[in-house]
Design a protein around this motif. Structure first.
Motif, PDB file in Angstrom:
ATOM      1  N   ALA A  74     -10.770  -3.780 -18.227  1.00 16.93           N
ATOM      2  CA  ALA A  74      -9.365  -3.482 -18.533  1.00 16.93           C
ATOM      3  C   ALA A  74      -8.739  -4.668 -19.265  1.00 16.93           C
ATOM      4  N   ASP A  75      -7.536  -5.062 -18.872  1.00 18.65           N
ATOM      5  CA  ASP A  75      -6.873  -6.203 -19.521  1.00 18.65           C
ATOM      6  C   ASP A  75      -6.895  -7.436 -18.629  1.00 18.65           C
ATOM      7  N   TYR A  76      -7.777  -7.442 -17.659  1.00 15.19           N
ATOM      8  CA  TYR A  76      -7.834  -8.565 -16.719  1.00 15.19           C
ATOM      9  C   TYR A  76      -8.682  -9.702 -17.286  1.00 15.19           C
ATOM     10  N   GLU A  77      -8.361 -10.905 -16.844  1.00  7.76           N
ATOM     11  CA  GLU A  77      -9.118 -12.087 -17.244  1.00  7.76           C
ATOM     12  C   GLU A  77      -9.759 -12.724 -16.015  1.00  7.76           C
ATOM     13  N   LYS A  78     -10.953 -13.239 -16.190  1.00  3.85           N
ATOM     14  CA  LYS A  78     -11.702 -13.781 -15.059  1.00  3.85           C
ATOM     15  C   LYS A  78     -10.955 -14.917 -14.367  1.00  3.85           C
ATOM     16  N   GLU A  79     -10.257 -15.758 -15.146  1.00  2.74           N
ATOM     17  CA  GLU A  79      -9.574 -16.901 -14.544  1.00  2.74           C
ATOM     18  C   GLU A  79      -8.414 -16.484 -13.633  1.00  2.74           C
ATOM     19  N   ASP A  80      -7.943 -15.250 -13.808  1.00  2.00           N
ATOM     20  CA  ASP A  80      -6.844 -14.760 -12.963  1.00  2.00           C
ATOM     21  C   ASP A  80      -7.340 -13.968 -11.760  1.00  2.00           C
ATOM     22  N   ALA A  81      -8.630 -13.704 -11.715  1.00  2.00           N
ATOM     23  CA  ALA A  81      -9.182 -12.772 -10.734  1.00  2.00           C
ATOM     24  C   ALA A  81      -8.947 -13.201  -9.290  1.00  2.00           C
ATOM     25  N   ALA A  82      -9.167 -14.486  -8.987  1.00  2.00           N
ATOM     26  CA  ALA A  82      -9.046 -14.954  -7.605  1.00  2.00           C
ATOM     27  C   ALA A  82      -7.635 -14.740  -7.062  1.00  2.00           C
ATOM     28  N   ALA A  83      -6.622 -15.072  -7.866  1.00  2.00           N
ATOM     29  CA  ALA A  83      -5.229 -14.919  -7.427  1.00  2.00           C
ATOM     30  C   ALA A  83      -4.858 -13.449  -7.263  1.00  2.00           C
ATOM     31  N   ILE A  84      -5.341 -12.614  -8.182  1.00  2.00           N
ATOM     32  CA  ILE A  84      -5.046 -11.177  -8.110  1.00  2.00           C
ATOM     33  C   ILE A  84      -5.674 -10.565  -6.875  1.00  2.00           C
ATOM     34  N   LEU A  85      -6.928 -10.918  -6.621  1.00  2.00           N
ATOM     35  CA  LEU A  85      -7.637 -10.371  -5.468  1.00  2.00           C
ATOM     36  C   LEU A  85      -6.974 -10.821  -4.165  1.00  2.00           C
ATOM     37  N   LYS A  86      -6.550 -12.065  -4.114  1.00  2.00           N
ATOM     38  CA  LYS A  86      -5.885 -12.589  -2.921  1.00  2.00           C
ATOM     39  C   LYS A  86      -4.617 -11.793  -2.606  1.00  2.00           C
ATOM     40  N   ASP A  87      -3.850 -11.483  -3.636  1.00  2.00           N
ATOM     41  CA  ASP A  87      -2.620 -10.715  -3.442  1.00  2.00           C
ATOM     42  C   ASP A  87      -2.918  -9.283  -2.995  1.00  2.00           C
ATOM     43  N   LEU A  88      -3.936  -8.672  -3.592  1.00  6.75           N
ATOM     44  CA  LEU A  88      -4.310  -7.305  -3.220  1.00  6.75           C
ATOM     45  C   LEU A  88      -4.757  -7.247  -1.755  1.00  6.75           C
ATOM     46  N   ILE A  89      -5.532  -8.226  -1.332  1.00  8.32           N
ATOM     47  CA  ILE A  89      -6.019  -8.272   0.044  1.00  8.32           C
ATOM     48  C   ILE A  89      -4.849  -8.469   1.011  1.00  8.32           C
ATOM     49  N   LYS A  90      -3.893  -9.311   0.633  1.00  3.37           N
ATOM     50  CA  LYS A  90      -2.718  -9.555   1.472  1.00  3.37           C
ATOM     51  C   LYS A  90      -1.930  -8.270   1.686  1.00  3.37           C
ATOM     52  N   GLN A  91      -1.735  -7.506   0.606  1.00  2.00           N
ATOM     53  CA  GLN A  91      -1.005  -6.236   0.715  1.00  2.00           C
ATOM     54  C   GLN A  91      -1.772  -5.224   1.569  1.00  2.00           C
ATOM     55  N   THR A  92      -3.088  -5.194   1.381  1.00  2.00           N
ATOM     56  CA  THR A  92      -3.915  -4.253   2.140  1.00  2.00           C
ATOM     57  C   THR A  92      -3.916  -4.600   3.625  1.00  2.00           C
ATOM     58  N   ALA A  93      -3.926  -5.891   3.945  1.00  2.00           N
ATOM     59  CA  ALA A  93      -3.916  -6.323   5.345  1.00  2.00           C
ATOM     60  C   ALA A  93      -2.652  -5.840   6.050  1.00  2.00           C
ATOM     61  N   LYS A  94      -1.527  -5.882   5.359  1.00  2.00           N
ATOM     62  CA  LYS A  94      -0.266  -5.402   5.945  1.00  2.00           C
ATOM     63  C   LYS A  94      -0.352  -3.902   6.228  1.00  2.00           C
ATOM     64  N   LEU A  95      -0.908  -3.169   5.280  1.00  2.00           N
ATOM     65  CA  LEU A  95      -1.030  -1.718   5.460  1.00  2.00           C
ATOM     66  C   LEU A  95      -2.062  -1.376   6.527  1.00  2.00           C
ATOM     67  N   GLN A  96      -3.058  -2.241   6.694  1.00  2.00           N
ATOM     68  CA  GLN A  96      -4.052  -2.005   7.743  1.00  2.00           C
ATOM     69  C   GLN A  96      -3.389  -1.986   9.110  1.00  2.00           C
ATOM     70  N   THR A  97      -2.418  -2.865   9.303  1.00  2.00           N
ATOM     71  CA  THR A  97      -1.691  -2.906  10.567  1.00  2.00           C
ATOM     72  C   THR A  97      -0.932  -1.605  10.788  1.00  2.00           C
ATOM     73  N   GLU A  98      -0.337  -1.080   9.726  1.00  2.00           N
ATOM     74  CA  GLU A  98       0.390   0.186   9.823  1.00  2.00           C
ATOM     75  C   GLU A  98      -0.569   1.344  10.103  1.00  2.00           C
ATOM     76  N   LEU A  99      -1.750   1.294   9.478  1.00  2.00           N
ATOM     77  CA  LEU A  99      -2.768   2.325   9.716  1.00  2.00           C
ATOM     78  C   LEU A  99      -3.173   2.335  11.186  1.00  2.00           C
ATOM     79  N   TYR A 100      -3.360   1.150  11.746  1.00  2.00           N
ATOM     80  CA  TYR A 100      -3.763   1.029  13.140  1.00  2.00           C
ATOM     81  C   TYR A 100      -2.651   1.488  14.082  1.00  2.00           C
ATOM     82  N   ALA A 101      -1.426   1.096  13.766  1.00  2.00           N
ATOM     83  CA  ALA A 101      -0.286   1.445  14.621  1.00  2.00           C
ATOM     84  C   ALA A 101      -0.011   2.947  14.600  1.00  2.00           C
ATOM     85  N   ALA A 102      -0.123   3.560  13.422  1.00  2.00           N
ATOM     86  CA  ALA A 102       0.147   4.993  13.296  1.00  2.00           C
ATOM     87  C   ALA A 102      -0.891   5.824  14.053  1.00  2.00           C
ATOM     88  N   ASN A 103      -2.150   5.328  14.077  1.00  2.00           N
ATOM     89  CA  ASN A 103      -3.226   5.965  14.842  1.00  2.00           C
ATOM     90  C   ASN A 103      -3.380   7.457  14.514  1.00  2.00           C
TER      91      ASN A 103
END
Length: 292
Positions: A27-56
């Motif tokens: 796509a339009d992504y650059e390798k040098e930006d990958a680590a920061a982008i992935l870190k942010d995506l994981i952070k957002q997913t972790a928050k939603l994981q808590t909601e997934l668990y709580a909603a059951n």
């Protein structure tokens, strides 16, 4: 322009062909930006994981399929690195054993399904039964299926029934709250060669390589045909496939994390609201604690 997940999503395209998907696309992504982008995506997913668990209410089943050296293990390690391990279950499926052959081909995969509120990751899956067995049909004979005593009995009707079994299996899971994401990490034959050579040259990675890998590589075209047919036959609106480019591991991880995040977001999860009597108990508990 299509969103990143939609670029790789396959639902019911009967004209699907792997040749239409670029294994080195980023796509339009650059390798040098990958680590920061992935870190942010994981952070957002972790928050939603808590909601997934709580909603059951829902569970999430993430399936990884690919040719050897496509990066399944590292993709799982990186994209799930920020999640709560108590809410995740990872299963790596090897060749079926004696106990597995005493049951139907879906049995052991059913046992490994995630509970409500949890994320299940299957490194290889029930799809091996229409991929490896399609290239090596002699393996089907180990299943002791009535009427299948010779390879000549393994015909189009047999495979059509097996695809139907998989569609029905996944339809049932979806109807009961299991959201399924199916990833095919699409690797080029040239990139696989490069990664195999690295495994051979690096003593710390020798254990990842087997002489049998070369034998399977010789059947590359057969596997590509098997994947095309399998994806075509089992991709649905409810349980889509995602054909993710795998030549650039850093982009593969971004694509996977983006798809997982969007899938959970689409569930529109909310934390449970307690009944009035439970809320009153909370207020009373608060008062008791404040008196200490």
């Amino acid at each position: 322009m299509k969103s990143l997940p939609d670029q790789f999503k396959i639902t019911n395209d009967k004209n699907f062909s792997l040749k239409d998907y670029d294994t080195s696309y980023s796509a339009d992504y650059e390798k040098e930006d990958a680590a920061a982008i992935l870190k942010d995506l994981i952070k957002q997913t972790a928050k939603l994981q808590t909601e997934l668990y709580a909603a059951n209410t829902y569970s999430l089943l993430i399936i990884f399929q690919a040719m050897d050296a496509a990066g399944k293990d590292s993709a799982i390690a990186h994209t799930m690195s920020g999640l709560n391990p108590q809410g995740c279950q990872v299963f790596s499926f090897k060749q079926p054993g004696p106990e597995d052959y005493k049951h139907d081909f879906l049995w052991r995969h059913y046992l490994a399904l995630p509970e409500d509120g949890r994320i299940g990751i299957h490194n290889r899956s029930h799809y091996e039964n229409v991929l490896v067995t399609k290239v090596h049909p002699e393996l089907i004979l180990k299943e002791n299926i009535p009427g299948i005593s010779d390879i000549k009995h393994i015909n189009k009707k047999f495979w059509d029934q097996r695809y139907e079994s998989i569609r029905n299996f996944e339809k049932h899971l979806h109807a009961n709250g299991t959201v399924i994401i199916k990833f095919f990490l699409h690797l080029s034959k040239q990139k696989q060669k490069q990664r195999f050579l690295k495994r051979i040259d690096d003593p710390e990675k020798n254990w990842k390589f087997s002489a049998s890998d070369i034998l399977e590589r010789d059947r590359w075209d057969d596997y590509m045909k098997a994947y095309e047919t399998t994806i075509t036959e089992t991709a649905t609106e409810e349980c889509p496939w995602f054909v993710v480019p795998a030549d650039k591991k850093w982009f593969t991880r971004i694509a996977i994390s983006t798809i997982i995040l969007q899938t959970i977001e689409n569930l529109k999860l909310k934390y449970p609201v307690l009944p009035k009597d439970e809320m009153e108990k909370l207020r009373e508990s608060k008062k008791e604690l404040e008196k200490e």
